[in-house]
Design a protein around this motif. Structure first.
Motif, PDB file in Angstrom:
ATOM      1  N   GLY A   1       0.826  -1.195   0.000  1.00  0.00           N
ATOM      2  CA  GLY A   1       0.000   0.000   0.000  1.00  0.00           C
ATOM      3  C   GLY A   1       0.866   1.252   0.000  1.00  0.00           C
ATOM      4  N   TYR A   2       0.245   2.382  -0.331  1.00  0.00           N
ATOM      5  CA  TYR A   2       1.008   3.621  -0.461  1.00  0.00           C
ATOM      6  C   TYR A   2       1.624   4.058   0.866  1.00  0.00           C
ATOM      7  N   ALA A   3       0.813   4.133   1.918  1.00  0.00           N
ATOM      8  CA  ALA A   3       1.274   4.679   3.188  1.00  0.00           C
ATOM      9  C   ALA A   3       2.408   3.863   3.801  1.00  0.00           C
ATOM     10  N   ALA A   4       2.319   2.539   3.687  1.00  0.00           N
ATOM     11  CA  ALA A   4       3.309   1.670   4.342  1.00  0.00           C
ATOM     12  C   ALA A   4       4.558   1.440   3.504  1.00  0.00           C
ATOM     13  N   THR A   5       4.571   1.904   2.284  1.00  0.00           N
ATOM     14  CA  THR A   5       5.724   1.677   1.402  1.00  0.00           C
ATOM     15  C   THR A   5       6.877   2.612   1.758  1.00  0.00           C
ATOM     16  N   LYS A   6       8.065   2.037   1.860  1.00  0.00           N
ATOM     17  CA  LYS A   6       9.282   2.799   2.113  1.00  0.00           C
ATOM     18  C   LYS A   6      10.133   2.797   0.843  1.00  0.00           C
ATOM     19  N   THR A   7      10.707   3.950   0.545  1.00  0.00           N
ATOM     20  CA  THR A   7      11.547   4.028  -0.649  1.00  0.00           C
ATOM     21  C   THR A   7      12.759   3.113  -0.530  1.00  0.00           C
ATOM     22  N   ALA A   8      13.189   2.837   0.697  1.00  0.00           N
ATOM     23  CA  ALA A   8      14.321   1.929   0.893  1.00  0.00           C
ATOM     24  C   ALA A   8      13.981   0.536   0.390  1.00  0.00           C
ATOM     25  N   ALA A   9      12.732   0.111   0.594  1.00  0.00           N
ATOM     26  CA  ALA A   9      12.309  -1.208   0.121  1.00  0.00           C
ATOM     27  C   ALA A   9      12.280  -1.259  -1.399  1.00  0.00           C
ATOM     28  N   ILE A  10      11.885  -0.168  -2.015  1.00  0.00           N
ATOM     29  CA  ILE A  10      11.869  -0.102  -3.481  1.00  0.00           C
ATOM     30  C   ILE A  10      13.289  -0.158  -4.021  1.00  0.00           C
ATOM     31  N   ALA A  11      14.184   0.600  -3.399  1.00  0.00           N
ATOM     32  CA  ALA A  11      15.585   0.619  -3.825  1.00  0.00           C
ATOM     33  C   ALA A  11      16.217  -0.759  -3.687  1.00  0.00           C
ATOM     34  N   GLU A  12      15.885  -1.442  -2.590  1.00  0.00           N
ATOM     35  CA  GLU A  12      16.450  -2.780  -2.360  1.00  0.00           C
ATOM     36  C   GLU A  12      15.982  -3.757  -3.435  1.00  0.00           C
ATOM     37  N   LEU A  13      14.695  -3.722  -3.759  1.00  0.00           N
ATOM     38  CA  LEU A  13      14.166  -4.626  -4.776  1.00  0.00           C
ATOM     39  C   LEU A  13      14.720  -4.281  -6.152  1.00  0.00           C
ATOM     40  N   ALA A  14      14.910  -2.998  -6.408  1.00  0.00           N
ATOM     41  CA  ALA A  14      15.441  -2.555  -7.697  1.00  0.00           C
ATOM     42  C   ALA A  14      16.948  -2.759  -7.808  1.00  0.00           C
ATOM     43  N   GLU A  15      17.567  -3.064  -6.660  1.00  0.00           N
ATOM     44  CA  GLU A  15      19.023  -3.235  -6.593  1.00  0.00           C
ATOM     45  C   GLU A  15      19.746  -1.968  -7.060  1.00  0.00           C
TER      46      GLU A  15
END
Length: 206
Positions: free
Chosen positions: A24-38
Motif C-alpha cells: 500500500g502507499y502509506a506503508a511503502t518505504k523508498t528503501a524497500a523499493i531501492a532494495e528490490l530494484a538493486e
C-alpha cells in the motif's frame, strides 16, 4: 533521455509497482523499493523526486496502456473485430502489468485519493467515447440494446481480475503462475460471452 536513465526508471517503476501493490502507499518505504530494484536509495529521489511522484509514475505505467486499449474502437468499424481486440488488449495489460494493475485497483477501491485529476479526466473521456460507440452499434442493430456502461464494467471486471485476483486464479488452476495459453483461453471465453451474450454482429459485407 539517455538509455541508462530510461532503463533505470523502468527498473524502479517495476520494483515500486510490486512494493506498492504488496504494502500500500502509506506503508511503502523508498528503501524497500531501492532494495528490490538493486539500486542505491538516492537514485529513487534522483529519478523521481519523491515517493508521491514515483507513485504517480506507477499509476501512469498502467493507465497509459488502459487508455491505449480503446484503440480498436477507433480502428475498427466492425463491432465484433473491435470488441475482440479490446478484450485481448485489456487482458494483455493484466499479463504485462500485474502489480501496477493491483496498485490501480487499490487506488480506485480507496476512492482514488492519489489519482491525478488529469488522469481521471482522460479515463472519464475514454468511458464516454466507448459508451457512445457501443450505443451507436446498438442503434445500427449490430448488437442487443444493453446498458453500455454496465457492459464496459463487466469487461473491465472480467479482464482485470487476472491481475488483481491472480492468486485466486492460479490457486484454482493449480499452478504457480499464468502462461500465454491461460490468457489466450481467457480471451476466447470472455469474447464469446460478450459477442454471443450481447448478440454482436459483424457489419454486412459490402
Amino acid at each position: 533521455m539517455s538509455r541508462i536513465r530510461v532503463k533505470n526508471e523502468e527498473i524502479i517503476i517495476r520494483a515500486a509497482s510490486r512494493v506498492f501493490a504488496e504494502n500500500g502507499y502509506a506503508a511503502t518505504k523508498t528503501a524497500a523499493i531501492a532494495e528490490l530494484a538493486e539500486l542505491p536509495k538516492p537514485n529513487i529521489y534522483y529519478y523521481f523526486g519523491s515517493k508521491e511522484k514515483l507513485y504517480r509514475a506507477v499509476l501512469e505505467s498502467v493507465t497509459e496502456p488502459l487508455l491505449a486499449a480503446s484503440a480498436p474502437f477507433i480502428e475498427y468499424r466492425d463491432p465484433v473485430m473491435a470488441l475482440t481486440a479490446y478484450i485481448k488488449s485489456k487482458l494483455m495489460i493484466s499479463k504485462d502489468y500485474p502489480y501496477a494493475s493491483k496498485v490501480f485497483a487499490s487506488e480506485i477501491m480507496h476512492g482514488a485519493p492519489h489519482l491525478p485529476e488529469d488522469i481521471i479526466a482522460r479515463l472519464s473521456e475514454q468511458t464516454r467515447t466507448l459508451s457512445a460507440k457501443l450505443t451507436d452499434w446498438m442503434g445500427q442493430g449490430l448488437m442487443a440494446p444493453v446498458d453500455a456502461h454496465h457492459l464496459l464494467f463487466a469487461i473491465w471486471a472480467s479482464t482485470q481480475t487476472y491481475a488483481d485476483f491472480n492468486w485466486q486464479i492460479t490457486m484454482a488452476l493449480g499452478k504457480e503462475e499464468l502462461d500465454d495459453d491461460d490468457f489466450e483461453r481467457a480471451a476466447q471465453v470472455i469474447t464469446r460471452l460478450v459477442i454471443a451474450g450481447c448478440g454482436v454482429q459483424s457489419l454486412p459485407a459490402s
